[in-house]
Design an enzyme around this catalytic site. Structure first.
Site, mmCIF file in Angstrom:
data_model
loop_
_atom_site.group_PDB
_atom_site.id
_atom_site.type_symbol
_atom_site.label_atom_id
_atom_site.label_comp_id
_atom_site.label_asym_id
_atom_site.label_seq_id
_atom_site.Cartn_x
_atom_site.Cartn_y
_atom_site.Cartn_z
ATOM 1 N N CYS A 46 -1.615 6.402 9.057
ATOM 2 C CA CYS A 46 -1.913 4.981 8.785
ATOM 3 C C CYS A 46 -3.155 5.221 7.091
ATOM 4 C CB CYS A 46 -1.993 4.186 9.147
ATOM 5 S SG CYS A 46 -3.124 4.276 10.165
ATOM 6 N N ARG A 98 0.769 -1.490 -0.129
ATOM 7 C CA ARG A 98 0.296 -0.077 0.146
ATOM 8 C C ARG A 98 0.824 1.443 0.357
ATOM 9 N NH1 ARG A 98 -4.069 0.062 4.599
ATOM 10 N NH2 ARG A 98 -5.094 1.685 3.075
#
Length: 275
Positions: A235, A180
């Site tokens: 995050c 990611r």
């Protein structure tokens, strides 16, 4: 101040009036699972805090997928559970570490002085044969005073400023999985990649079998980052950044903040660059 409590430390304190145990079990994508698990059984005396109803606010155009909750609502929730500023708080989840750590960071932001994550979570407690219950205990309402600790909070504006100036005394940490971070795959957010200037420290690396690693191992995980740096952790939505926050504090880093809106907030501004 440490943020981790071992189950062996909690056990003799279980019936203390000065402690409140907070069940934070949750399952992303299945928001009713956590409370159902709490109803089934929980640590004796525990009260339940829901990630999306209690520890997050309503999703809007900006702010990310798990924005800050309305603080007045959270204050009322704490008071209804008999929590005052002097209460020792011990949070646990199923053993993932992220949901309990979100609680720990959030209460630290409120200015709470004694808040801990139960190492190993509910799974470790139950496996040890320690007391569990099905009853939902009622507590006398208290008063709680919020005294915001801005030193643990990084605003969107602060992160934006970092990306334009890249100061040497600040480190921006992306806590998501490497694929990611690199933009190879993005299963949740509408854009892939990371905030410019960030380094990747995957949050699961600070945990092993549901337990935070020992201090030496945590220090080794961040050995390439100077302890004199200001650290901003993010995050996808401000949840899995929390274990890295706890781990950095345990490793001896002093100036650690969470960008609570995280990547999902960053990409809500169309003009923001992505690496």
């Amino acid at each position: 101040m440490g943020y981790i409590m071992e189950k062996e430390e909690l056990l003799p304190l279980l019936n203390s009036v000065d402690i409140r145990i907070c069940d934070c079990r949750f399952k992303l994508g299945s928001p009713d699972v956590g409370y159902s698990e709490y109803e089934k059984d929980h640590i004796t005396g525990a009260v339940y805090f829901d990630l999306e109803k209690d520890l997050s606010g309503d999703v809007q155009e900006h702010g990310g997928r798990h924005p800050l909750p309305d603080l007045k609502t959270l204050k009322d929730r704490l008071e209804s559970k008999g929590i005052s500023n002097d209460t020792i708080l011990v949070a646990y989840d199923g053993g993932e570490g992220s949901f309990a750590s979100r609680f720990v960071w959030l209460l630290s932001y409120l200015g709470h002085q004694k808040v801990y994550v139960l190492n190993g979570g509910y799974r470790a407690w139950k496996d040890a044969g320690y007391p569990i219950d099905t009853n939902q205990k009622e507590y006398t309402s208290t008063e709680y005073q919020i005294d915001l600790n801005e030193t643990v909070f990084a605003s969107y504006e602060k992160v934006k400023d970092y990306t334009t100036k890249r100061p040497d005394d600040t480190v921006l940490i992306d806590s998501r999985e490497s694929k990611r971070f690199e933009g190879i795959e993005e299963p949740i957010d509408k854009k892939a990649g990371h905030i410019p200037g960030a380094v990747n420290k995957v949050w699961t690396k600070v945990l092993e079998n549901g337990y935070y690693k020992k201090k030496d191992d945590l220090q080794a995980n961040f050995t390439d980052i100077g302890k004199d740096k200001e650290i901003i952790v993010y995050c996808g939505s401000g949840v899995t950044a929390s274990p890295n926050y706890v781990a950095l504090k345990e490793a001896g880093f002093k100036d650690v903040r969470i960008y609570i809106g995280s990547f999902s907030d960053w990409i809500s501004y169309d003009d923001n660059p992505i690496d």
